[in-house]
Design a protein around this motif. Structure first.
Motif, mmCIF file in Angstrom:
data_model
loop_
_atom_site.group_PDB
_atom_site.id
_atom_site.type_symbol
_atom_site.label_atom_id
_atom_site.label_comp_id
_atom_site.label_asym_id
_atom_site.label_seq_id
_atom_site.Cartn_x
_atom_site.Cartn_y
_atom_site.Cartn_z
ATOM 1 N N ARG A 8 -26.401 -5.724 6.593
ATOM 2 C CA ARG A 8 -27.240 -6.916 6.679
ATOM 3 C C ARG A 8 -26.971 -7.862 5.514
ATOM 4 N NH1 ARG A 8 -31.139 -6.797 10.753
ATOM 5 N NH2 ARG A 8 -32.306 -8.400 9.663
ATOM 6 N N TRP A 33 -24.378 -18.198 13.146
ATOM 7 C CA TRP A 33 -24.406 -16.749 13.128
ATOM 8 C C TRP A 33 -25.702 -16.205 12.555
ATOM 9 C CZ3 TRP A 33 -21.392 -13.552 15.659
ATOM 10 C CH2 TRP A 33 -20.149 -14.019 16.115
ATOM 11 N N ARG A 34 -26.180 -16.809 11.507
ATOM 12 C CA ARG A 34 -27.383 -16.295 10.850
ATOM 13 C C ARG A 34 -28.553 -16.228 11.835
ATOM 14 N NH1 ARG A 34 -28.117 -12.752 7.158
ATOM 15 N NH2 ARG A 34 -29.945 -13.075 5.935
ATOM 16 N N ARG A 36 -28.376 -16.221 15.148
ATOM 17 C CA ARG A 36 -28.023 -15.267 16.205
ATOM 18 C C ARG A 36 -28.254 -13.829 15.748
ATOM 19 N NH1 ARG A 36 -22.246 -15.679 19.075
ATOM 20 N NH2 ARG A 36 -23.257 -17.540 19.851
ATOM 21 N N LEU A 37 -27.816 -13.509 14.553
ATOM 22 C CA LEU A 37 -27.960 -12.146 14.035
ATOM 23 C C LEU A 37 -29.422 -11.771 13.836
ATOM 24 C CD1 LEU A 37 -25.061 -12.184 11.429
ATOM 25 C CD2 LEU A 37 -25.064 -11.045 13.667
ATOM 26 N N GLU A 38 -30.180 -12.649 13.262
ATOM 27 C CA GLU A 38 -31.597 -12.365 13.025
ATOM 28 C C GLU A 38 -32.350 -12.169 14.340
ATOM 29 O OE1 GLU A 38 -33.148 -11.641 10.295
ATOM 30 O OE2 GLU A 38 -31.536 -12.112 8.894
ATOM 31 N N SER A 41 -29.857 -8.764 16.510
ATOM 32 C CA SER A 41 -29.149 -7.628 15.934
ATOM 33 C C SER A 41 -30.057 -6.631 15.228
ATOM 34 C CB SER A 41 -28.103 -8.126 14.927
ATOM 35 O OG SER A 41 -27.178 -8.968 15.569
ATOM 36 N N TRP A 44 -25.760 -5.712 10.732
ATOM 37 C CA TRP A 44 -24.350 -6.059 10.720
ATOM 38 C C TRP A 44 -23.791 -5.600 9.389
ATOM 39 C CZ3 TRP A 44 -28.480 -9.236 10.900
ATOM 40 C CH2 TRP A 44 -28.798 -9.944 9.738
ATOM 41 N N ASN A 58 -20.995 -6.497 14.115
ATOM 42 C CA ASN A 58 -22.379 -6.745 14.503
ATOM 43 C C ASN A 58 -22.878 -5.552 15.324
ATOM 44 O OD1 ASN A 58 -24.816 -7.945 15.206
ATOM 45 N ND2 ASN A 58 -23.907 -9.402 16.629
#
Length: 131
Positions: A8, A33-34, A36-38, A41, A44, A58
């Motif tokens: 992370r 990306w930030r 999307r990941l939060e 996910s 990552w 990811n």
């Protein structure tokens, strides 16, 4: 030079977009990306060498037992040095620690040795629908 791996880790959108283009082909996208990941996910893993992003994977999940690897990528100059396998190993360890019991991955045929040999995945039957 030492490569560090961080679960992370802080993601710089421009750096990850450039790494993604290096690994999967141009053009360089403008993906947030930030966000999307939060949103999607479990976590990552970022690999960095002297502050430069050189690898990423990811881990998305279903909120329960199943997690899935996406976007495994290593910068060209770092390929073949075990960076990708270490990304996946770190992701698997952290996914297990989060309580998941299965880690899935889909891959193209030329990546079979990487995922099945270097990373220890077992071959399974799966289905796919192109949408």
């Amino acid at each position: 030079m030492t490569i560090t791996y961080e679960w992370r880790g802080t993601v710089d959108n421009a750096a990850l977009n450039a790494l993604h283009a290096d690994g999967f082909g141009p053009p360089v996208a403008a993906t947030d990306w930030r966000t999307r990941l939060e949103r999607h996910s479990l976590g990552w893993v970022c690999a960095a060498q002297e502050g430069t992003l050189v690898g990423f994977v990811n881990v998305v999940w279903d909120g329960g037992a199943h997690a899935f690897l996406l976007d495994t990528v290593v910068a060209g100059p770092c390929r073949g040095r075990g960076v990708g396998a270490r990304l996946v190993t770190t992701a698997a360890e952290r996914t297990r620690a989060a309580g998941c019991t299965w880690l899935h991955v889909d891959f193209e045929d030329h990546l079979r040795p990487f995922y099945l040999v270097a990373c220890g995945f077992k071959e399974t039957a799966a289905g796919l629908i192109a949408l």
